[in-house]
Each structure stands twice: as C-alpha cells, then as structure tokens.
Design a protein around this motif. Structure first.
Motif, PDB file in Angstrom:
ATOM      1  N   TYR A  99       0.857  -1.182   0.000  1.00 30.31           N
ATOM      2  CA  TYR A  99       0.000   0.000   0.000  1.00 30.31           C
ATOM      3  C   TYR A  99       0.893   1.233   0.000  1.00 30.31           C
ATOM      4  N   LEU A 100       0.767   2.076  -1.032  1.00 29.49           N
ATOM      5  CA  LEU A 100       1.552   3.303  -1.140  1.00 29.49           C
ATOM      6  C   LEU A 100       0.786   4.428  -0.466  1.00 29.49           C
ATOM      7  N   ALA A 101       1.420   5.099   0.495  1.00 31.25           N
ATOM      8  CA  ALA A 101       0.694   6.094   1.277  1.00 31.25           C
ATOM      9  C   ALA A 101       1.649   7.131   1.840  1.00 31.25           C
ATOM     10  N   ASP A 102       1.046   8.114   2.529  1.00 24.79           N
ATOM     11  CA  ASP A 102       1.779   9.113   3.317  1.00 24.79           C
ATOM     12  C   ASP A 102       2.716   9.973   2.477  1.00 24.79           C
ATOM     13  N   LEU A 103       2.339  10.249   1.233  1.00 27.61           N
ATOM     14  CA  LEU A 103       3.167  11.110   0.395  1.00 27.61           C
ATOM     15  C   LEU A 103       3.013  12.564   0.852  1.00 27.61           C
ATOM     16  N   ARG A 104       4.115  13.153   1.281  1.00 31.39           N
ATOM     17  CA  ARG A 104       4.144  14.563   1.668  1.00 31.39           C
ATOM     18  C   ARG A 104       5.400  15.188   1.066  1.00 31.39           C
ATOM     19  N   VAL A 105       5.230  16.343   0.446  1.00 29.42           N
ATOM     20  CA  VAL A 105       6.349  17.024  -0.205  1.00 29.42           C
ATOM     21  C   VAL A 105       6.313  18.493   0.188  1.00 29.42           C
ATOM     22  N   GLN A 106       7.462  19.017   0.597  1.00 31.75           N
ATOM     23  CA  GLN A 106       7.551  20.443   0.883  1.00 31.75           C
ATOM     24  C   GLN A 106       7.280  21.236  -0.394  1.00 31.75           C
ATOM     25  N   ALA A 107       6.652  22.394  -0.245  1.00 37.87           N
ATOM     26  CA  ALA A 107       6.185  23.168  -1.394  1.00 37.87           C
ATOM     27  C   ALA A 107       7.293  23.478  -2.397  1.00 37.87           C
ATOM     28  N   ALA A 108       8.497  23.742  -1.925  1.00 42.07           N
ATOM     29  CA  ALA A 108       9.585  24.133  -2.817  1.00 42.07           C
ATOM     30  C   ALA A 108      10.014  23.034  -3.772  1.00 42.07           C
ATOM     31  N   TYR A 109       9.616  21.783  -3.495  1.00 37.07           N
ATOM     32  CA  TYR A 109      10.076  20.653  -4.308  1.00 37.07           C
ATOM     33  C   TYR A 109       8.933  20.013  -5.112  1.00 37.07           C
ATOM     34  N   ARG A 110       7.809  20.665  -5.175  1.00 34.42           N
ATOM     35  CA  ARG A 110       6.652  20.086  -5.861  1.00 34.42           C
ATOM     36  C   ARG A 110       6.707  20.410  -7.343  1.00 34.42           C
ATOM     37  N   ASN A 111       7.386  19.574  -8.102  1.00 34.44           N
ATOM     38  CA  ASN A 111       7.381  19.713  -9.554  1.00 34.44           C
ATOM     39  C   ASN A 111       7.456  18.338 -10.197  1.00 34.44           C
ATOM     40  N   GLY A 112       7.124  18.297 -11.466  1.00 34.04           N
ATOM     41  CA  GLY A 112       7.022  17.021 -12.165  1.00 34.04           C
ATOM     42  C   GLY A 112       8.322  16.269 -12.280  1.00 34.04           C
ATOM     43  N   VAL A 113       9.444  16.980 -12.393  1.00 35.51           N
ATOM     44  CA  VAL A 113      10.745  16.317 -12.530  1.00 35.51           C
ATOM     45  C   VAL A 113      11.062  15.530 -11.270  1.00 35.51           C
ATOM     46  N   HIS A 114      10.917  16.181 -10.132  1.00 38.27           N
ATOM     47  CA  HIS A 114      11.186  15.491  -8.875  1.00 38.27           C
ATOM     48  C   HIS A 114      10.261  14.292  -8.703  1.00 38.27           C
ATOM     49  N   LEU A 115       8.995  14.460  -9.062  1.00 38.42           N
ATOM     50  CA  LEU A 115       8.019  13.389  -8.885  1.00 38.42           C
ATOM     51  C   LEU A 115       8.369  12.184  -9.747  1.00 38.42           C
ATOM     52  N   ARG A 116       8.692  12.416 -11.011  1.00 40.33           N
ATOM     53  CA  ARG A 116       9.031  11.299 -11.901  1.00 40.33           C
ATOM     54  C   ARG A 116      10.261  10.548 -11.390  1.00 40.33           C
ATOM     55  N   ARG A 117      11.267  11.272 -10.941  1.00 37.78           N
ATOM     56  CA  ARG A 117      12.486  10.617 -10.492  1.00 37.78           C
ATOM     57  C   ARG A 117      12.272   9.906  -9.165  1.00 37.78           C
ATOM     58  N   ALA A 118      11.367  10.423  -8.347  1.00 35.54           N
ATOM     59  CA  ALA A 118      11.017   9.720  -7.117  1.00 35.54           C
ATOM     60  C   ALA A 118      10.371   8.377  -7.439  1.00 35.54           C
ATOM     61  N   TYR A 119       9.510   8.354  -8.460  1.00 36.70           N
ATOM     62  CA  TYR A 119       8.895   7.086  -8.857  1.00 36.70           C
ATOM     63  C   TYR A 119       9.903   6.158  -9.513  1.00 36.70           C
ATOM     64  N   ASP A 120      10.909   6.695 -10.168  1.00 33.47           N
ATOM     65  CA  ASP A 120      11.988   5.852 -10.685  1.00 33.47           C
ATOM     66  C   ASP A 120      12.687   5.126  -9.536  1.00 33.47           C
ATOM     67  N   PHE A 121      12.922   5.857  -8.461  1.00 33.80           N
ATOM     68  CA  PHE A 121      13.546   5.256  -7.285  1.00 33.80           C
ATOM     69  C   PHE A 121      12.642   4.168  -6.704  1.00 33.80           C
ATOM     70  N   LEU A 122      11.323   4.447  -6.635  1.00 38.87           N
ATOM     71  CA  LEU A 122      10.388   3.459  -6.100  1.00 38.87           C
ATOM     72  C   LEU A 122      10.339   2.223  -6.996  1.00 38.87           C
TER      73      LEU A 122
END
Length: 377
Positions: A99-122
């Motif tokens: 179960y994937l949950a508890d996603l929280r991101v500080q406002a300064a890092y909320r962009n598509g590039v960071h999100l895609r690379r985070a999912y690459d890590f996952l």
C-alpha cells in the motif's frame, strides 16, 4: 541520473536531491514534515504521528518501507513516501500487497521532474523486493494529485482506477436507540481471538485487497492501541456472525486542525455554542486535536445489512460520551454494507482507490468488491 554506492546500497542522485530509505535519525524531521503540510479543505488538518513516526507505521502494514528525498545542499527533508507491505486476499488467494501512502512534499520541491524521479527510485525498490500488487488512495478532493500522480503522465507508473472508497466521519451527538436484529452483540475477550481471526479471514477472502491476519498479529503491534474489549461481536447461537472494532489511535496518530476555512469559519463557533448545551464535544481551536476513533475490522456473514446496522449502532452508542468528535468508517462504493452509514449525520469524505503498475504486465483482477481497512489509512 547519477548513482552512488553508500554503505553497499545504491541511491539515486538528481540535482539537489537524493532518494533513500529513512532511518530513525529522520524521525523528528518526518514528524515536522507532517505538521507543516496539512491537507487542505473546509477543515484543514495535519495527519501527525507523535511521539514517533516509525512506531505509528505498524498499524498500516506488516512491514514499512519509508523513503525520503533530501536536499544535498542543506540536508533538509524535501519529502516522504511509504510502502506498507502485508499479506492480503487477491482473487481469493493470499498474496503480497503493498500500500503506497503518506506522500508529503515540501512546497519548494513540488514539480514534475522530482516526482518522476522519485517514482523511478520506487520502481528500483520494487525490482529489489517485488509485491504481487500495489494499491494507493487519493482523496477525492485532492485535484492536484488526481491531475498529476493518477493522470498517466509520461514517466509515472500507470494508476488503474478501482472505484471510490467512502470514509465518512459519523458525528457523535445525541444518543440513538438500539437497532434490533437476529443476533446479540457483546464485547470480545482474549478467548475469542482465534475465532475472530478465522472469521475475518473467511469473510475477507470474498473481497479484493482485504488484509489476511494471523493470531500472532495481536502481539506484534499490528493492532497497536486496540484493546480486545474494543472489538464487538455479533453472535447467533453462540457463533460469531459479525465483527466491528472501536479503535482509538490518538496515542500515536493524531489529526490536528491547521485551520478552519470557508463555511467552517462560522460553523465552528455555532457548533461549539450548541455543544455547551448538549452532549456534543466542542471542536478544537486551531492547532488542537480532532478526537476520533476508527470503525475497524468490519465484517458480517452473508453481508447481512440489518446485522451490520445493529452492530454499528451498538458501537456508536458506546462511543457517545467518550469525548470523541466522530467515528471514521471505510467501505467501497460497491460494498453491500455501505447504506448503514446513512443512519447517521456525517461529513462525507472519501478517496479514489487505485492499483499501481510497476511491471510490464498487471495482475488481472476478478471483479470482487475492494476492501480497505479504515484504521490503516
């Protein structure tokens, strides 16, 4: 992308951010991240985990993999996400579910590039430790997440819709009369536990994604904070035909009011004025804790709606007078027991359930009604 080998474990580096498993040293920063990033709404709330982020994870899964992104320039925590693993019923068989949950991101890092690379890590973590299936929920009011995470954007894993899960907040106000059914309702004792586990597994096998329990789970913190006599049993001729638990988790998971917005700016004072002359529990001021309990371990033989209504009413009556604001339930839109929630004044809430695909082929599902445990959200 650049990869570094740190202590025999590979972490992915992207400009200014690293992704890696969280450790106990991150506990304070994780709790601060939750406090600083409330979920917006009429009543904006922060889902907190005091006094320990990691200790609270035990109720959400048998295993907990907490991943964080850190700013390499400052060492600050940029975001967090978790993967909770547990055995569950998938197509009637016991398989591994994450179960994937508890996603929280500080406002300064909320962009598509960071999100895609985070999912690459996952995705790398899945390759190292695969699960038969992944699920996740997105609040129905979280349009930003629905437009991004669940939108099949390039680079993100496909999210497959599995319907709406209703998580109403049943308001605890004036006492209601009992509902009669062809059963008796009583508190559980430790001597009932073996039968409760057998009953839950038999009933949950009919549903998709429902957890599989073992008797040992009572002793390994899966039920942290739940007392045996907080479980209520509907019985007929001495045989268990229904279960429902009143699970308070405020000792380790809290819902803190960040702000009252919109209509709630004037509704809250009116509600609290009424509470002075009734059995209502006043709503907290900004920064205070909303006191709630979860309606957990919900199961009824043959999905007998009248038995569930009687069981729910019994638990509701017990909860009145305990100083709680509301009870939180969780049933899928196709669940036959869902109409029982309509017996109560409630604040409608819910989220869209998804399966998340990390492999080239997705496990085929046979159409059973999904089940999500309210107390593990």
């Amino acid at each position: 992308m650049i990869y570094l080998n740190l202590d025999n474990d590979w972490v992915m580096i992207m400009p200014y951010l690293t992704f890696q498993a969280a450790c106990r040293d991150d506990d304070e920063a994780l709790r601060q991240l939750l406090r600083d990033n409330p979920m917006q709404g009429g009543i904006s709330v922060s889902f907190c985990r005091e006094p320990s982020y990691f200790d609270a994870c035990s109720v959400q899964g048998e295993t907990a993999d907490v991943f964080v992104g850190k700013d390499t320039r400052t060492g600050a925590l940029a975001g967090v996400g978790a993967r909770y693993g547990f055995p569950a019923f998938i197509n009637g068989e016991i398989r591994s579910l994450a179960y994937l949950a508890d996603l929280r991101v500080q406002a300064a890092y909320r962009n598509g590039v960071h999100l895609r690379r985070a999912y690459d890590f996952l995705r790398q973590q899945h390759q190292k430790q695969p699960y038969a299936i992944y699920t996740s929920m997105i609040l129905k009011d979280n349009q930003t997440a629905l437009r991004t995470i669940a939108s099949a954007r390039a680079g993100l894993p496909p999210y497959h819709a599995q319907g709406l899960v209703h998580t109403p907040m049943l308001l605890l106000a004036w006492q209601k009369p009992p509902i009669q059914a062809d059963c008796t309702v009583r508190r559980a004792t430790m001597q009932d536990w073996s039968q409760i586990v057998s009953f839950l597994n038999r009933e949950y096998a009919r549903f998709q994604f429902a957890p599989y329990y073992r008797e040992a789970d009572w002793f390994n913190h899966r039920f942290r904070g739940l007392n045996m006599d907080d479980i209520y049993l509907a019985c007929r001729d001495g045989v268990i035909i229904g279960t429902l638990a009143l699970w308070q988790q405020s000792a380790f998971r809290q819902i803190r009011v960040a702000d009252y917005q919109g209509v709630w700016r004037w509704l809250c004072p009116m509600y609290n004025a009424l509470a002075m002359f009734s059995s209502l529990t006043p709503l907290p001021e900004q920064g205070g804790i909303l006191r709630c309990a979860y309606l957990a371990l919900a199961a009824v033989e043959h999905d007998d709606l009248n038995v569930f209504r009687a069981l729910l009413r019994h638990v509701y009556r017990v909860a009145c007078g305990k100083g709680l604001h509301y009870l939180v339930g969780s049933l899928h839109e196709r669940h036959p027991l869902l109409p029982a929630f309509n017996d109560y004044a409630k604040i409608d809430a819910g989220g869209y359930l998804f399966t998340v695909q990390f492999d080239n082929e997705m496990l085929a599902l046979d159409g059973r009604v999904p089940f999500v445990e309210a107390a593990a959200l």
